[in-house]
Scaffold this active site. Structure first.
Site, mmCIF file in Angstrom:
data_model
loop_
_atom_site.group_PDB
_atom_site.id
_atom_site.type_symbol
_atom_site.label_atom_id
_atom_site.label_comp_id
_atom_site.label_asym_id
_atom_site.label_seq_id
_atom_site.Cartn_x
_atom_site.Cartn_y
_atom_site.Cartn_z
ATOM 1 N N LYS A 68 29.225 22.234 44.809
ATOM 2 C CA LYS A 68 28.159 21.960 43.852
ATOM 3 C C LYS A 68 28.201 20.461 43.630
ATOM 4 C CE LYS A 68 26.768 22.963 39.071
ATOM 5 N NZ LYS A 68 26.786 21.671 38.384
ATOM 6 N N GLY B 164 24.599 20.795 28.955
ATOM 7 C CA GLY B 164 25.212 21.086 27.664
ATOM 8 C C GLY B 164 24.288 20.949 26.469
ATOM 9 N N ASN C 56 27.073 26.998 31.937
ATOM 10 C CA ASN C 56 28.444 26.979 31.445
ATOM 11 C C ASN C 56 28.465 26.973 29.918
ATOM 12 O OD1 ASN C 56 31.430 24.967 32.204
ATOM 13 N ND2 ASN C 56 31.126 26.552 30.725
ATOM 14 N N THR C 57 27.958 25.868 29.346
ATOM 15 C CA THR C 57 28.065 25.669 27.901
ATOM 16 C C THR C 57 27.436 26.803 27.089
ATOM 17 O OG1 THR C 57 27.969 23.309 28.353
ATOM 18 C CG2 THR C 57 27.679 23.972 26.069
ATOM 19 N N ALA D 51 21.775 23.911 34.382
ATOM 20 C CA ALA D 51 21.938 23.099 33.165
ATOM 21 C C ALA D 51 20.742 23.196 32.227
ATOM 22 C CB ALA D 51 22.201 21.635 33.483
ATOM 23 N N GLY D 52 21.079 23.168 30.946
ATOM 24 C CA GLY D 52 20.057 23.096 29.910
ATOM 25 C C GLY D 52 19.776 24.401 29.199
#
Lengths: 79, 257
Positions: free
Chosen positions: B98, B159, B207-208, B185-186
């Site tokens: 990645k 994040g 992830n976050t 992301a986001g």
């Protein structure tokens, strides 16, 4: 001998110029199956750990997988 | 079976999850389980030489069950990213990466020029490259032309939890992309993941949103369902948007008329 290990100068006890990467990992108590090693900017194949020698002044990076992650971390490009 | 193929690998789950920011390894393990994800991203970092007592991430991840995707998070130049990718390949079991080349610490937006350089270099070395990129259709096209195995535009800053900020760009990217499109992301909550899938994304990476939720394990399950729901809605084909109402019940036979 002195090497640069993960960015820090470090004194390594052992026979001069005849220590293999595998022996270095053993001395540092690092499981070689879980890490990758870069020697003077060249990434080593794991099966070469036992036949690749670490020499005075070499720059060694030992990395593993961690939770990730977008920390502000940089591999240092300077030697 | 609605499967999902990247390069030569076929997956069932369209949710890809990370390993960062969890309060404990056991919460991470349970969240991974609840997410149903098959691909898990990991970062490549220097081993702590002075303190060898810390447990390794790999003590907690069943590599027979999950496909590990090393990332180059935290790299700010193409050279650093290429080095990190090579290290990740040796530390792991595959030639997948990645690819992240970050351009700015505050936004963590990609440096697309360096990203393209690193993509070309790693493709030449035989890597399966999954680049994290801006939601810019032209950059995505160039990455695809450079040999990326998937394109992974951000929905919002890493994040941030803002959800998809530029729906139209993702639509445009979807229209021309020939490799898998993964929104990376986001995402903040389940509806963000559903929206990405409804727009036609092949997958979502996060992830976050899971790791930092009040209850990461519950959020992981919510994300699993959201990705599945969005995928089904996309395949089902939504109705067109109309300005005015259109009654669902018969307009004839009303009592008292």
């Amino acid at each position: 001998m002195q090497i640069t290990l993960n960015g820090d100068r470090r004194e390594i006890a052992g026979p001069l110029a005849t220590m293999t990467v595998a022996e270095l990992l053993a001395q540092l108590e690092i499981d070689g199956r879980r890490v990758a090693v870069e020697l003077n900017l060249v990434v080593l194949k794991r099966d070469a750990f036992g036949s690749t020698f670490v020499r005075e002044g070499d720059s060694v990076e030992i990395v593993n997988f961690v939770g990730g992650g977008e920390e502000n971390f940089k591999l240092r490009t300077e030697n | 079976m609605d499967t999902f193929k990247i390069a030569d690998k076929t997956f069932t789950s369209r949710l890809i999850v990370g390993t960062g920011k969890y309060s404990s390894p056991s919460v991470m393990v349970k969240a991974h389980e609840a997410s149903g994800a098959e691909i898990i991203t990991v970062a490549v970092r220097r081993v702590n030489i002075s303190d060898r007592t810390k447990e390794s991430l790999l003590d907690f991840i069943d590599t027979a069950k999950y496909f590990l995707l090393p990332n180059t998070a935290g790299c700010y130049t193409a050279d650093e990213a290429v080095r990190t990718a090579r290290l990740g390949r040796e530390a792991g079991l595959s030639n997948w990466v990645k690819l992240e080349v970050i351009g700015d610490e505050k936004t963590l937006f990609p440096d697309n020029e360096a990203l393209l350089d690193a993509t070309r270099a790693l493709v030449r070395e035989g890597f399966v490259v999954l680049p994290y990129t801006s939601d810019d259709p032209i950059v995505c096209r160039k990455l695809e032309d450079a040999g990326a195995a998937a394109i992974m535009p951000l929905g919002a800053p890493i994040g941030s939890g803002l959800g998809i900020q530029n729906v139209n760009n993702l639509r445009i990217i979807r229209e021309f992309a020939r490799v898998p499109l993964i929104v990376d992301a986001g995402v903040g909550t389940a509806s963000d993941a559903s929206l990405a899938m409804e727009l036609g994304a092949d997958g979502v990476l996060m992830n976050t949103a899971i790791a930092c939720a009040q209850d990461p394990v519950a959020m992981a399950e919510a994300m699993k369902l959201a990705v599945r729901a969005g995928r089904l809605a996309h395949l089902a084909g939504r109705i067109p948007r109309k300005m005015y109402a259109n009654a669902s019940s018969p307009v004839e036979g009303l009592v008292g008329r």
